[in-house]
Motif scaffolding. Structure first.
Motif, PDB file in Angstrom:
ATOM      1  N   GLN A  51       0.834  -1.194   0.000  1.00  0.00           N
ATOM      2  CA  GLN A  51       0.000   0.000   0.000  1.00  0.00           C
ATOM      3  C   GLN A  51       0.876   1.253   0.000  1.00  0.00           C
ATOM      4  OE1 GLN A  51      -0.725   2.275   2.676  1.00  0.00           O
ATOM      5  NE2 GLN A  51      -2.587   3.189   1.849  1.00  0.00           N
ATOM      6  N   LEU A  52       1.928   1.245   0.828  1.00  0.00           N
ATOM      7  CA  LEU A  52       2.836   2.397   0.894  1.00  0.00           C
ATOM      8  C   LEU A  52       3.647   2.545  -0.393  1.00  0.00           C
ATOM      9  CD1 LEU A  52       3.962   2.035   4.592  1.00  0.00           C
ATOM     10  CD2 LEU A  52       2.882   4.071   3.601  1.00  0.00           C
ATOM     11  N   LEU A  53       4.066   1.421  -0.961  1.00  0.00           N
ATOM     12  CA  LEU A  53       4.813   1.505  -2.223  1.00  0.00           C
ATOM     13  C   LEU A  53       3.948   2.175  -3.302  1.00  0.00           C
ATOM     14  CD1 LEU A  53       6.701  -1.918  -2.579  1.00  0.00           C
ATOM     15  CD2 LEU A  53       7.678   0.316  -2.056  1.00  0.00           C
ATOM     16  N   LYS A  54       2.671   1.842  -3.300  1.00  0.00           N
ATOM     17  CA  LYS A  54       1.789   2.394  -4.325  1.00  0.00           C
ATOM     18  C   LYS A  54       1.464   3.866  -4.077  1.00  0.00           C
ATOM     19  CE  LYS A  54      -2.633   1.611  -6.612  1.00  0.00           C
ATOM     20  NZ  LYS A  54      -3.893   0.862  -6.612  1.00  0.00           N
ATOM     21  N   HIS A  55       1.001   4.163  -2.853  1.00  0.00           N
ATOM     22  CA  HIS A  55       0.456   5.505  -2.615  1.00  0.00           C
ATOM     23  C   HIS A  55       1.466   6.508  -2.090  1.00  0.00           C
ATOM     24  CE1 HIS A  55      -3.577   4.152  -3.553  1.00  0.00           C
ATOM     25  NE2 HIS A  55      -3.352   3.084  -2.804  1.00  0.00           N
ATOM     26  N   TYR A  56       2.543   6.032  -1.504  1.00  0.00           N
ATOM     27  CA  TYR A  56       3.532   6.957  -0.940  1.00  0.00           C
ATOM     28  C   TYR A  56       4.751   7.081  -1.862  1.00  0.00           C
ATOM     29  CZ  TYR A  56       6.360   9.316   2.613  1.00  0.00           C
ATOM     30  OH  TYR A  56       7.129  10.222   3.302  1.00  0.00           O
ATOM     31  N   VAL A  57       5.240   5.934  -2.339  1.00  0.00           N
ATOM     32  CA  VAL A  57       6.429   5.946  -3.208  1.00  0.00           C
ATOM     33  C   VAL A  57       6.043   6.266  -4.649  1.00  0.00           C
ATOM     34  CG1 VAL A  57       8.329   4.527  -4.095  1.00  0.00           C
ATOM     35  CG2 VAL A  57       7.635   4.310  -1.708  1.00  0.00           C
TER      36      VAL A  57
END
Lengths: 400, 260
Positions: A51-57
């Motif tokens: 989720q973080l890779l998609k929306h943050y990174v």
């Protein structure tokens, strides 16, 4: 047996890898291994990471057909655009994974080493996101040549500790980080930036970075209707390269080239090419190829790129070198500088000096590379951080 | 009976504890170290630890790092260090010598040759800071064959199960690292160290030495109340750094520590 089935239970890739650390750290290293093995089989951990890779990174990073360069060089060249990630390099993939693991282990203080500053910036970024105190060790030589990244880390709330021991580069920063860790084992997690160090770091960093190669497979199918038959990545410690290569290791028709930094030329002794100019030894927790003297003292590396300026390499690369699965080649400072300027003008992309080595090698070896039908190079970082170094190397004054 | 066993046995007989100074080989040069070793014995050393300099000493604080850098200006080989020991041994048959360092120089020299040549030169034991039990299988067959003692480090992070693992191939004595940290850094909490040493004694009959952060005569006296030996490194090196690395300064500082 698949060449991907490394490391073994002792953290060995063939004879490489292992856990060569002071006894004070051993219980913690074993605890990190246990926690990582549990985390990688935990759907919640994976879901939060993805989720973080998609929306943050901002993943997936695009696959881009570099048409002008391709036409000019007579090749079919694609860039995997990891320089478009948040913070400008592939480093954040691994930082997110490790900081999530640190949180899971209840650690409340994060330390990291950095060379070019990209790993330091990425770690500082993730620590800001999770409200964790962050201390980044950076050699004083690198503090000077990567000053924009030092300022970025401070803006992100991290403390940057300038390391004066040795030659003040990445190796010395890593020594100092290990000393800090030995002294603060209870609350501290060490986020190592490359696929090296004691087990389980080489495996863990590889797994977190393998998103690069995993994304490439469907992207390649969609964009080119086929899979690449050659992969190229620069190598310092080797985290972006192993991330690109690993998912393809069993695909026998994919040729891989890892480009080490040849500095002023391997024959001059002033380089950072551990595989092409070193021999196996033990440093920073693992057995791997190292630049060293006859008496086993570690030599200073040299590269115009601070991120490649390290006298060792991840143990899995040493293994893949001995197995002859990956071709380890090299590019000089000058090759990288040429490629930096070429890429800027031809594609409108300022590559970091690290992937400039990969492109520089491609430019030098274009005739040989014509046998490949589709080449993918990892554009693992952007070059904004390097403009001062490049201006200096080219004797250009950017203040006027 | 090995020289180490002999030393601890005779100390025990006279109800004494050992004092173990640490000096870095070739700091500031090999000649100086050669003069310093016998002076340490005159100053009251029962066993001597000699550091094998390494470019990347991750468990050492600034004082021993600096000593290593001074030594590395001459890039001494392990053969140079063996020669140093051999020369000492030709005049002193009793005081055990322990080499302490990091694994890579030993690995480059060849582990088998290292063990054979060390013993031939009169070395009694070796401590390799970054060779934990998980990695020692490639080394221990050679220490056992040559009769070189493998001195193991136990730390504040070692629980009973871990101590069991560490003790598996231990010989000579065990070295308790008094602080979870680097050499010459924080001072130890001696009540806790005493408890840790008691715990270790429940698991082994080997003598227990304590080191890291021991700076003064008071520290030595305190440690010798519960341990079989006190190791002093950074404080000695610092003293010689300030007063000059001579036989006289080495003897003067050690006599103070030994209470002579």
């Amino acid at each position: 047996m698949s060449i991907k089935s490394q490391p073994d239970d002792h953290g060995r890739f063939g004879i490489y890898g292992g856990r060569f650390v002071p006894e004070t750290l051993m219980p913690l290293i074993l605890e990190v291994e246990k926690a990582y093995n549990a985390a990688k089989n935990d759907d919640d951990f994976k879901a939060e990471f993805d989720q973080l890779l998609k929306h943050y990174v901002g993943r997936p990073s695009p696959l881009y057909h570099a048409k002008r360069v391709s036409e000019d060089l007579g090749l079919n060249l694609y860039f995997k655009r990891d320089e478009l990630n948040h913070t400008g390099a592939h480093k954040i993939n691994n930082c997110l994974g490790q900081v999530l693991l640190a949180k899971r282990m209840g650690k409340t203080r994060i330390i990291a080493e950095t060379g070019a500053g990209q790993h330091g910036v990425a770690t500082a970024t993730v620590c800001a996101l999770f409200n964790l105190p962050c201390i980044v060790f950076m050699g004083e030589t690198d503090v000077k040549r990567q000053s924009p990244n030092v300022f970025r880390m401070r803006l992100l709330g991290a403390e940057v500790r300038s390391v004066t021991s040795g030659t003040g580069t990445l190796k010395d920063a890593m020594n100092e980080a290990l000393r800090d860790w030995v002294s603060n084992v209870d609350d501290t997690f060490y986020v190592i930036g490359t696929a090296a160090g004691p087990h389980p770091y080489p495996e863990m960093v590889r797994d977190f970075q393998s998103i690069i190669g995993e994304e490439l497979k469907p992207q390649s199918q969609e964009l080119a209707g086929r899979q690449p038959d050659a992969l190229v990545a620069c190598i310092g410690g080797g985290s972006n390269a192993i991330g690109l290569f690993y998912p393809f290791l069993d695909d026998k028709n994919v040729t891989m080239y890892g480009v080490e930094a040849a500095g002023r030329g391997i024959e001059t002794g002033e380089h950072a090419a551990s595989l092409n100019g070193g021999k196996p030894g033990v440093l920073h927790g693992n057995r791997t190829y190292l630049l060293q003297s006859e008496t086993g003292q570690i030599k200073d590396a040299h590269s115009i790129s601070a991120g490649l300026d390290y006298p060792g390499i991840g143990p899995e690369h040493s293994f893949l070198h001995d197995q002859k699965r990956v071709n380890y080649v090299s590019a000089t400072d000058d090759d990288a500088l040429t490629a930096f300027q070429y890429c800027a003008r031809m594609e409108g992309i300022l590559p970091a000096l690290e992937p400039s080595h990969a492109l520089g090698w491609i430019m030098q070896n274009r005739e040989m590379l014509k046998k490949h039908e589709m080449i993918v190079m990892n554009m693992c970082g952007r070059g904004d951080k390097d403009i001062f170094t490049v201006a200096d190397a080219l004797n250009m004054d950017i203040s006027s | 009976m090995s020289r180490l066993d002999q030393t601890f046995a005779s100390l025990k007989q006279s109800d004494k504890k050992a004092l173990i100074p640490f000096v870095m080989a070739a700091d500031p040069d090999l000649e100086a170290t050669s003069r310093i070793l016998p002076a340490l014995v005159e100053g009251g050393a029962d066993i001597i630890e000699i550091g094998m300099p390494f470019s990347d000493p991750v468990a050492d604080g600034p004082t021993i790092q600096a000593a290593g850098l001074r030594a590395l200006k001459h890039d001494p080989s392990l053969d140079d260090i063996f020669n140093l020991v051999q020369k000492f041994r030709s005049e002193n048959a009793d005081t055990p010598i322990i080499l302490m360092g990091y694994y890579n120089p030993v690995y480059q020299y060849g582990v088998e040759n290292f063990c054979t040549n060390a013993v031939a030169a009169g070395v009694d034991g070796v401590i390799l800071v970054d060779l934990p039990p998980e990695e020692e299988d490639e080394f221990t067959p050679h220490t056992q064959k040559s009769g070189l003692s493998l001195i193991k480090l136990i730390t504040p992070t070692s629980d009973a199960a871990r101590i069991e693992t560490i003790l598996r191939n231990a010989s000579g004595f065990v070295y308790y690292v008094a602080v979870a940290g680097i050499t010459g850094d924080k001072s130890a909490q001696y009540d806790q160290v005493g408890q840790a040493v008691e715990k270790i004694r429940r698991q082994t009959d080997l003598p227990v030495a304590v080191g890291f952060g021991i700076k003064s005569r008071e520290d030595v006296v305190t440690v010798q109340k519960f341990a079989d030996a006190a190791v002093v490194g950074s404080a000695l090196i610092k003293y010689m750094q300030d007063q000059g690395a001579s036989a006289n300064s080495a003897k003067a500082f050690l006599s103070k520590l030994a209470g002579l």
